[in-house]
Design a protein around this motif. Structure first.
Motif, short mmCIF file in Angstrom:
data_model
loop_
_atom_site.label_atom_id
_atom_site.label_comp_id
_atom_site.label_asym_id
_atom_site.label_seq_id
_atom_site.Cartn_x
_atom_site.Cartn_y
_atom_site.Cartn_z
N PHE A 1 0.82 -1.21 0.00
CA PHE A 1 0.00 0.00 0.00
C PHE A 1 0.86 1.26 0.00
O PHE A 1 0.47 2.29 -0.56
CB PHE A 1 -0.95 -0.01 1.20
CG PHE A 1 -2.27 -0.69 0.91
CD1 PHE A 1 -3.36 0.04 0.46
CD2 PHE A 1 -2.42 -2.05 1.08
CE1 PHE A 1 -4.56 -0.58 0.18
CE2 PHE A 1 -3.62 -2.68 0.80
CZ PHE A 1 -4.70 -1.94 0.34
N ARG A 2 2.05 1.19 0.62
CA ARG A 2 2.95 2.35 0.58
C ARG A 2 3.37 2.64 -0.87
O ARG A 2 3.34 3.79 -1.32
CB ARG A 2 4.20 2.08 1.42
CG ARG A 2 5.16 3.26 1.49
CD ARG A 2 6.39 2.93 2.31
NE ARG A 2 7.28 2.02 1.61
CZ ARG A 2 8.19 2.40 0.71
NH1 ARG A 2 8.30 3.68 0.36
NH2 ARG A 2 8.98 1.51 0.12
N LEU A 3 3.74 1.59 -1.60
CA LEU A 3 4.12 1.75 -3.00
C LEU A 3 2.93 2.19 -3.84
O LEU A 3 3.06 2.99 -4.77
CB LEU A 3 4.71 0.44 -3.54
CG LEU A 3 6.05 0.03 -2.91
CD1 LEU A 3 6.40 -1.39 -3.32
CD2 LEU A 3 7.15 0.99 -3.29
N ALA A 4 1.75 1.67 -3.51
CA ALA A 4 0.52 2.07 -4.22
C ALA A 4 0.29 3.57 -4.06
O ALA A 4 -0.13 4.26 -5.00
CB ALA A 4 -0.68 1.29 -3.69
N GLY A 5 0.59 4.10 -2.87
CA GLY A 5 0.44 5.53 -2.64
C GLY A 5 1.34 6.35 -3.56
O GLY A 5 0.94 7.38 -4.09
N LEU A 6 2.57 5.87 -3.77
CA LEU A 6 3.51 6.56 -4.66
C LEU A 6 3.00 6.54 -6.11
O LEU A 6 3.12 7.53 -6.84
CB LEU A 6 4.89 5.90 -4.60
CG LEU A 6 5.61 5.93 -3.26
CD1 LEU A 6 6.96 5.22 -3.38
CD2 LEU A 6 5.81 7.36 -2.77
N ILE A 7 2.41 5.41 -6.50
CA ILE A 7 1.88 5.29 -7.86
C ILE A 7 0.69 6.22 -8.06
O ILE A 7 0.61 6.96 -9.04
CB ILE A 7 1.46 3.82 -8.14
CG1 ILE A 7 2.69 2.92 -8.16
CG2 ILE A 7 0.71 3.72 -9.47
CD1 ILE A 7 2.36 1.43 -8.17
N LEU A 8 -0.23 6.20 -7.10
CA LEU A 8 -1.45 6.99 -7.23
C LEU A 8 -1.18 8.49 -7.19
O LEU A 8 -1.92 9.28 -7.76
CB LEU A 8 -2.44 6.61 -6.12
CG LEU A 8 -2.98 5.16 -6.20
CD1 LEU A 8 -3.78 4.83 -4.97
CD2 LEU A 8 -3.82 4.97 -7.45
N GLU A 9 -0.10 8.89 -6.51
CA GLU A 9 0.27 10.30 -6.46
C GLU A 9 1.25 10.67 -7.56
O GLU A 9 1.71 11.80 -7.65
CB GLU A 9 0.88 10.63 -5.09
CG GLU A 9 -0.10 10.55 -3.94
CD GLU A 9 0.54 10.92 -2.62
OE1 GLU A 9 1.09 12.02 -2.52
OE2 GLU A 9 0.49 10.09 -1.69
N THR A 10 1.58 9.67 -8.42
CA THR A 10 2.53 9.85 -9.53
C THR A 10 3.85 10.48 -9.04
O THR A 10 4.34 11.45 -9.62
CB THR A 10 1.93 10.70 -10.67
OG1 THR A 10 0.55 10.37 -10.83
CG2 THR A 10 2.65 10.44 -11.99
N LYS A 11 4.39 9.93 -7.98
CA LYS A 11 5.68 10.39 -7.46
C LYS A 11 6.78 9.63 -8.20
O LYS A 11 7.25 8.59 -7.73
CB LYS A 11 5.75 10.19 -5.95
CG LYS A 11 4.78 11.08 -5.18
CD LYS A 11 5.02 11.02 -3.68
CE LYS A 11 4.16 12.02 -2.95
NZ LYS A 11 4.37 12.00 -1.48
N GLU A 12 7.15 10.15 -9.36
CA GLU A 12 8.04 9.42 -10.27
C GLU A 12 9.40 9.10 -9.65
O GLU A 12 9.85 7.96 -9.69
CB GLU A 12 8.21 10.21 -11.57
CG GLU A 12 6.91 10.33 -12.37
CD GLU A 12 7.14 10.94 -13.75
OE1 GLU A 12 8.24 10.77 -14.29
OE2 GLU A 12 6.22 11.59 -14.27
N LYS A 13 10.08 10.10 -9.12
CA LYS A 13 11.42 9.88 -8.58
C LYS A 13 11.40 8.86 -7.44
O LYS A 13 12.24 7.95 -7.39
CB LYS A 13 12.02 11.20 -8.08
CG LYS A 13 12.39 12.16 -9.20
CD LYS A 13 13.05 13.41 -8.64
CE LYS A 13 13.43 14.37 -9.76
NZ LYS A 13 14.06 15.62 -9.21
N GLU A 14 10.44 9.02 -6.52
CA GLU A 14 10.36 8.12 -5.37
C GLU A 14 10.05 6.69 -5.80
O GLU A 14 10.69 5.74 -5.32
CB GLU A 14 9.29 8.61 -4.39
CG GLU A 14 9.63 9.90 -3.67
CD GLU A 14 9.11 11.11 -4.42
OE1 GLU A 14 8.94 11.02 -5.66
OE2 GLU A 14 8.89 12.15 -3.77
N PHE A 15 9.09 6.53 -6.74
CA PHE A 15 8.73 5.17 -7.14
C PHE A 15 9.83 4.51 -7.97
O PHE A 15 10.10 3.32 -7.81
CB PHE A 15 7.41 5.17 -7.93
CG PHE A 15 6.93 3.79 -8.26
CD1 PHE A 15 6.48 2.93 -7.28
CD2 PHE A 15 6.97 3.32 -9.57
CE1 PHE A 15 6.07 1.64 -7.58
CE2 PHE A 15 6.55 2.04 -9.88
CZ PHE A 15 6.10 1.19 -8.89
#
Length: 344
Positions: free
Chosen positions: A279-293
């Motif tokens: 779910f943490r990684l899903a949050g990065l995807i849904l917020e389109t945090k490119e660098k972090e993901f």
């Protein structure tokens, strides 16, 4: 004179001096030995934000306050005493107790009252800051969950209609002693912390079908039954908002921490941590945090996580609103698929 340079001071009966900075709505309590550091203060700071407490519902009566303006209330045993009236108890004055961390006997607050949810929402959108939200126990549970999702930082307090703590007035019995007061606050409090309300309690006035379109509520139900696959499936069944993902993670965090040291949770810890990571990684995807993901893709993750991420990316690619977003998701999906194969 600018508001930021204005202060309001109040000398209390116990000899404290409370100095409120009106521009920032913060205060400092001065004792005979100097500024007070409240219990639990971050970085030992002497500066405290003035608590802002909002009541929501038509049945509350807060007419004794200057709503939206600076007010001062009594403090008992370090707890702010917030008086209110409610239609369910007639003219009886009831109270809410909120921790202050201070030894002072009088402290500042700002009280708001909104009769409807849309009024509260509008006020928040206009920048009105609030720390606590007080609601009636009859407030619709589905709307309660929706409010918690929308305003996760709000401390929600649910009033029980059957319990009332009277404020001592002239001619009444003396105020209870410390031991009696603490027992009252602990055992017969007229508030319920939303974060401690069990999912089954929220079902008392309805059934699961009422909440079947609320992923956060469903997550709580599934977690109570340890149906972790169903929790994982929520990512695919719903178009989750990043706030909803964050809220579901708060449930997982409580279970992983296992503060009560429950034996039944200890064996589930690895799977719960795995689910939380997904779910943490899903949050990065849904917020389109490119660098972090992309940094997470570089580090790599387990087969289960890779499978979970791949499925979500495939779904999000189908929902992409523009070509650029679709290409980014497609590249991430390929990289997740490679990780899946490596760990298979």
């Amino acid at each position: 004179m600018e508001l930021d340079s204005l202060y309001e001071e109040r000398k209390t009966p116990a000899g404290f001096l409370v100095k409120v900075r009106l521009g920032k709505m913060t205060y400092v309590v001065f004792t005979s030995k100097g500024p007070e550091v409240p219990k639990g203060a971050r970085n030992q700071s002497i500066v405290v934000p003035v608590p802002r407490i909002a009541f929501l519902g038509e049945d509350f009566d807060l007419s004794h306050f200057r709503l939206g303006e600076l007010s001062f209330v009594n403090v008992k045993q370090g707890k702010l005493v917030i008086p209110y009236q409610h239609s369910s108890s007639g003219n009886e004055v009831r109270t809410i107790f909120l921790n202050s961390g201070s030894e002072c006997d009088i402290l500042p607050v700002i009280i708001y009252h909104y009769e409807r949810v849309d009024s509260l929402t509008k006020a928040r959108e206009e920048g009105v800051e609030m720390h606590h939200l007080v609601l009636d126990e009859e407030f619709p549970r589905q709307e309660l969950v929706a409010l918690k999702i929308r305003f996760p930082s709000l401390n929600m307090l649910i009033i029980k209609r059957k319990v009332a703590q009277k404020i001592g007035a002239v001619g009444e019995k003396p105020s209870p002693g410390k031991e009696e007061l603490e027992k009252s606050l602990r055992e017969e409090s007229s508030i319920v912390d939303f974060n401690k309300v069990r999912a089954t309690d929220l079902l008392e006035k309805g059934n699961l079908n009422m909440h079947s379109k609320n992923p956060v509520f469903l997550a709580r139900i599934h977690l109570r039954k340890m149906e972790l696959e169903k929790v994982k499936q929520l990512l695919l069944e719903f178009t989750l908002k990043s706030e909803e993902v964050a809220f579901i993670r708060t449930f997982l965090d409580v279970m992983i921490r296992n503060d009560d040291n429950k034996e039944e949770l200890k064996g589930w810890a690895p799977k719960l941590k795995n689910l939380d990571e997904g779910f943490r990684l899903a949050g990065l995807i849904l917020e389109t945090k490119e660098k972090e993901f992309e940094a997470e893709l570089d580090k790599g993750f387990s087969k289960d996580i890779a499978s979970m991420v791949y499925a979500l990316l495939e779904k999000e690619q189908d929902r992409a609103e523009n070509k650029e977003q679709e290409i980014v998701l497609w590249e991430w999906k390929l990289r997740a698929k490679r990780l899946f194969r490596k760990t298979a």
